[in-house]
Design a protein around this motif. Sequence first.
Motif, PDB file in Angstrom:
ATOM      1  N   THR A  30       0.884  -1.163   0.000  1.00 33.18           N
ATOM      2  CA  THR A  30       0.000   0.000   0.000  1.00 33.18           C
ATOM      3  C   THR A  30       0.923   1.213   0.000  1.00 33.18           C
ATOM      4  OG1 THR A  30      -1.476  -1.308   1.371  1.00 33.18           O
ATOM      5  CG2 THR A  30      -1.949   1.037   1.226  1.00 33.18           C
ATOM      6  N   HIS A  36       8.958  -1.637   4.945  1.00 29.96           N
ATOM      7  CA  HIS A  36       9.798  -2.107   6.052  1.00 29.96           C
ATOM      8  C   HIS A  36      10.247  -3.541   5.776  1.00 29.96           C
ATOM      9  CE1 HIS A  36       6.406  -4.365   7.770  1.00 29.96           C
ATOM     10  NE2 HIS A  36       5.680  -3.265   7.885  1.00 29.96           N
ATOM     11  N   GLY A  38       9.518  -6.299   7.089  1.00 29.13           N
ATOM     12  CA  GLY A  38       8.416  -7.273   7.020  1.00 29.13           C
ATOM     13  C   GLY A  38       7.816  -7.305   5.623  1.00 29.13           C
ATOM     14  N   ASN A  39       7.583  -6.149   5.046  1.00 25.48           N
ATOM     15  CA  ASN A  39       7.045  -6.080   3.677  1.00 25.48           C
ATOM     16  C   ASN A  39       8.033  -6.682   2.680  1.00 25.48           C
ATOM     17  OD1 ASN A  39       6.130  -2.669   4.426  1.00 25.48           O
ATOM     18  ND2 ASN A  39       4.893  -4.494   4.730  1.00 25.48           N
ATOM     19  N   GLY A 225       1.664 -12.312   2.584  1.00 28.08           N
ATOM     20  CA  GLY A 225       2.005 -12.623   3.968  1.00 28.08           C
ATOM     21  C   GLY A 225       0.841 -13.315   4.671  1.00 28.08           C
ATOM     22  N   ASP A 227      -0.680 -12.714   7.277  1.00 24.59           N
ATOM     23  CA  ASP A 227      -1.733 -11.832   7.819  1.00 24.59           C
ATOM     24  C   ASP A 227      -2.828 -11.555   6.789  1.00 24.59           C
ATOM     25  OD1 ASP A 227       0.222 -10.517   6.350  1.00 24.59           O
ATOM     26  OD2 ASP A 227      -0.054  -8.612   7.370  1.00 24.59           O
ATOM     27  N   ASN A 255       3.744 -16.348   3.425  1.00 26.20           N
ATOM     28  CA  ASN A 255       4.990 -16.307   4.204  1.00 26.20           C
ATOM     29  C   ASN A 255       4.705 -15.962   5.659  1.00 26.20           C
ATOM     30  OD1 ASN A 255       4.818 -13.445   2.663  1.00 26.20           O
ATOM     31  ND2 ASN A 255       5.770 -13.150   4.659  1.00 26.20           N
ATOM     32  N   GLY A 256       5.577 -16.478   6.531  1.00 31.54           N
ATOM     33  CA  GLY A 256       5.497 -16.159   7.954  1.00 31.54           C
ATOM     34  C   GLY A 256       6.008 -14.742   8.215  1.00 31.54           C
ATOM     35  N   PHE A 257       5.955 -14.342   9.455  1.00 30.78           N
ATOM     36  CA  PHE A 257       6.287 -12.949   9.781  1.00 30.78           C
ATOM     37  C   PHE A 257       7.757 -12.725  10.093  1.00 30.78           C
ATOM     38  CE2 PHE A 257       1.760 -12.860  11.474  1.00 30.78           C
ATOM     39  CZ  PHE A 257       1.278 -12.378  10.266  1.00 30.78           C
ATOM     40  N   ILE A 258       8.187 -11.542   9.747  1.00 29.24           N
ATOM     41  CA  ILE A 258       9.420 -11.009  10.316  1.00 29.24           C
ATOM     42  C   ILE A 258       8.999 -10.459  11.672  1.00 29.24           C
ATOM     43  CG2 ILE A 258      11.188  -9.210  10.130  1.00 29.24           C
ATOM     44  CD1 ILE A 258      11.499 -11.280   7.974  1.00 29.24           C
ATOM     45  N   LYS A 264       5.228  -9.488  15.631  1.00 29.33           N
ATOM     46  CA  LYS A 264       5.186  -9.138  14.207  1.00 29.33           C
ATOM     47  C   LYS A 264       5.684  -7.709  13.984  1.00 29.33           C
ATOM     48  CE  LYS A 264       2.294  -8.211  10.290  1.00 29.33           C
ATOM     49  NZ  LYS A 264       1.182  -7.397   9.877  1.00 29.33           N
ATOM     50  N   MET A 265       6.592  -7.559  13.034  1.00 30.41           N
ATOM     51  CA  MET A 265       7.028  -6.208  12.686  1.00 30.41           C
ATOM     52  C   MET A 265       5.876  -5.538  11.942  1.00 30.41           C
ATOM     53  SD  MET A 265      10.204  -4.925  10.280  1.00 30.41           S
ATOM     54  CE  MET A 265      11.513  -5.481  11.322  1.00 30.41           C
ATOM     55  N   SER A 266       5.417  -4.420  12.436  1.00 33.21           N
ATOM     56  CA  SER A 266       4.323  -3.753  11.724  1.00 33.21           C
ATOM     57  C   SER A 266       4.310  -2.259  12.015  1.00 33.21           C
ATOM     58  CB  SER A 266       2.977  -4.374  12.081  1.00 33.21           C
ATOM     59  OG  SER A 266       2.504  -3.819  13.278  1.00 33.21           O
ATOM     60  N   LYS A 267       3.699  -1.569  11.091  1.00 35.67           N
ATOM     61  CA  LYS A 267       3.638  -0.110  11.248  1.00 35.67           C
ATOM     62  C   LYS A 267       2.814   0.257  12.468  1.00 35.67           C
ATOM     63  CE  LYS A 267       4.199   0.891   6.433  1.00 35.67           C
ATOM     64  NZ  LYS A 267       3.256   0.144   5.572  1.00 35.67           N
TER      65      LYS A 267
HETATM   66  N1  LIG Z   1       6.145  -8.494   9.672  1.00 32.28           N
HETATM   67  C1  LIG Z   1       5.859  -8.995   8.486  1.00 32.28           C
HETATM   68  N2  LIG Z   1       6.437 -10.130   8.099  1.00 32.28           N
HETATM   69  C2  LIG Z   1       6.175 -10.677   6.901  1.00 32.28           C
HETATM   70  N3  LIG Z   1       5.339 -10.131   5.989  1.00 32.28           N
HETATM   71  C3  LIG Z   1       4.743  -8.963   6.310  1.00 32.28           C
HETATM   72  C4  LIG Z   1       4.964  -8.344   7.569  1.00 32.28           C
HETATM   73  N4  LIG Z   1       4.229  -7.180   7.614  1.00 32.28           N
HETATM   74  C5  LIG Z   1       3.592  -7.077   6.420  1.00 32.28           C
HETATM   75  N5  LIG Z   1       3.887  -8.147   5.636  1.00 32.28           N
HETATM   76  C6  LIG Z   1       3.428  -8.383   4.269  1.00 32.28           C
HETATM   77  O1  LIG Z   1       3.778  -7.265   3.462  1.00 32.28           O
HETATM   78  C7  LIG Z   1       2.843  -7.156   2.365  1.00 32.28           C
HETATM   79  C8  LIG Z   1       2.332  -5.736   2.266  1.00 32.28           C
HETATM   80  O2  LIG Z   1       1.316  -5.589   3.222  1.00 32.28           O
HETATM   81  P1  LIG Z   1       0.643  -4.275   3.687  1.00 32.28           P
HETATM   82  O3  LIG Z   1       0.774  -3.211   2.665  1.00 32.28           O
HETATM   83  O4  LIG Z   1      -0.663  -4.670   4.253  1.00 32.28           O
HETATM   84  O5  LIG Z   1       1.626  -3.959   4.878  1.00 32.28           O
HETATM   85  P2  LIG Z   1       1.518  -2.869   5.934  1.00 32.28           P
HETATM   86  O6  LIG Z   1       0.156  -2.233   5.929  1.00 32.28           O
HETATM   87  O7  LIG Z   1       2.730  -2.047   5.824  1.00 32.28           O
HETATM   88  O8  LIG Z   1       1.619  -3.838   7.170  1.00 32.28           O
HETATM   89  P3  LIG Z   1       1.685  -3.468   8.667  1.00 32.28           P
HETATM   90  O9  LIG Z   1       0.644  -2.421   8.975  1.00 32.28           O
HETATM   91  O10 LIG Z   1       1.365  -4.818   9.257  1.00 32.28           O
HETATM   92  O11 LIG Z   1       3.082  -3.006   8.908  1.00 32.28           O
HETATM   93  C9  LIG Z   1       1.768  -8.191   2.653  1.00 32.28           C
HETATM   94  O12 LIG Z   1       2.003  -9.348   1.878  1.00 32.28           O
HETATM   95  C10 LIG Z   1       1.944  -8.482   4.123  1.00 32.28           C
HETATM   96  O13 LIG Z   1       1.481  -9.760   4.459  1.00 32.28           O
END
Ligand SMILES: Nc1ncnc2c1ncn2[C@@H]1O[C@H](COP(=O)(O)OP(=O)(O)OP(=O)(O)O)[C@@H](O)[C@H]1O
Length: 465
Positions: A30, A36, A38-39, A225, A227, A255-258, A264-267
């Motif tokens: 998005t 990051h 994780g993405n 991912g 999620d 895929n599993g999470f970073i 979970k790494m997330s914004k």
């Molecule tokens: N920590 C993570 N580990 C692995 N994959 C991830 C992780 N966070 C997001 N993703 C993946 O990254 C891709 C982009 O997702 P999206 O744009 O929804 O991320 P995002 O809104 O930045 O996520 P978040 O809010 O969780 O940080 C998706 O396939 C999502 O599953």
Amino acid sequence: MKIYNTLTKTKEEFIPREPGKVYMYVCGPTTYNYIHLGNARPIVFFDTVRRYFEYKGFEVIYVQNFTDIDDKIIKRALEEGISPVELGQKYIIEYFKDADRLGVKRATVHPKVTEHIPEIIEMVKGLIEKGYAYEVEGDVYFAVDSFPDYGKLSGRDLDELKAGARVEVDEKKKNPLDFALWKKAKPGEPFWESPWGPGRPGWHIECSAMSLKYLGENFDIHGGGADLVFPHHENEVAQSEAFTGKPFARYWMHNGFITVNQEKMSKSLGNFFLVREILEKFPGRVIRFFLLSTHYRSPLDFDDKKLNEAKAALERVDNFVQNLKEVNPLPGEARKEIQEKITNLLRDFNEAMEDDFNTAQAMASLFELVRFGNTQIASGNLTAGDKKLFEEALNVYTRVFGIEFGVLEEIAGEDITPLVELLIEVRARLKKEKKYDLADFIRDELKKQGILLEDTPKGVRWKRV
Ligand SMILES: Nc1ncnc2c1ncn2[C@@H]1O[C@H](COP(=O)(O)OP(=O)(O)OP(=O)(O)O)[C@@H](O)[C@H]1O
Ligand SMILES: [Zn+2]
């Protein structure tokens, strides 16, 4: 080739829709921020899946979208005082900068939602006509009760979901689990005209519409991912199968999470590291190597120590490549025992990749190649034919893992090679003039900057430490 399919929860033999071709779709970022780590995991992993198929001789039609309109984008664009489309364009450019540094190839198509509004409207219209969706005051919802298979991807049951859901009460929805296909524009929001008035698409419908457009019905692989399994992919399945009457994607890979400290790494949690921040300290190929060092379905905890380990491991391969470059082989064909060993190692590599893309296992065969290669070089018996075989084997790993070996890579975009080489040349001239103090000064100061010069019989080598 076996793939773990989230839909059936088993490892299944992969059978492409069309012989020799793989059609795959991966949900992309998005566009309201830099990516990051994780993405980066799905981006790098699915790029590796694609590369492996290509190495096996398949033609891969690879689609990765950009979600360039949604609530977060609208909010962010307002804050920055630009339009959502402009914001999207900015982050798409930045996305490609990061992806390039990670060795990710361009997808066959990178469709943007804002360029596919007519296709999305067509699909929403079709779903209403077929009785799967309904309009209420400018919003359109998918009626989950109309689709008996709802829940089959995530293994959830509608009744259970209803009981457990903390779904916001929305008077307009017939069932609280119904989800938006089309959202009526609020004042000041960007909009597109539609049969239901001005509005914009919901999140899930975009991936259904764009995958159908570029990959057709019943395509091979859909990734993202873990999620995203629920609700995003569950909803994609419902909309797409309701619309076409055919099965949607046949293999679902997640895929599993970073994680950071196992979370979970997330914004939203604020525990994220941008790829570009990490690139200031580590080259892209080290990050890529790190991401591939664990099986994609396992969680991968991130810290600097692990990246340093990946860096050291990669250096072992780099040193071997350097040794191989410098060795003076004996004339002659490849020896039988070398041929056999390398064939076995490449077979291990293939078997690992064929077993649900076990990159960690595949990497073990690379390290064995390096160990074995180094002993061959040290023995002094390496022939020109052997050398060629080692080089060809390394090429296989480079092609599939997307990692060049034996290159001294710049960090954060600055290529310091010409400057370091200049200093090496100046130091050599100083030494010729017996100005050893100054020559040592250059070496010591470079070392302080993390650049190590090594005097070898073949001249001066340098590397980052
Ligand atoms: N920590 C993570 N580990 C692995 N994959 C991830 C992780 N966070 C997001 N993703 C993946 O990254 C891709 C982009 O997702 P999206 O744009 O929804 O991320 P995002 O809104 O930045 O996520 P978040 O809010 O969780 O940080 C998706 O396939 C999502 O599953
Ligand atoms: Zn998607």
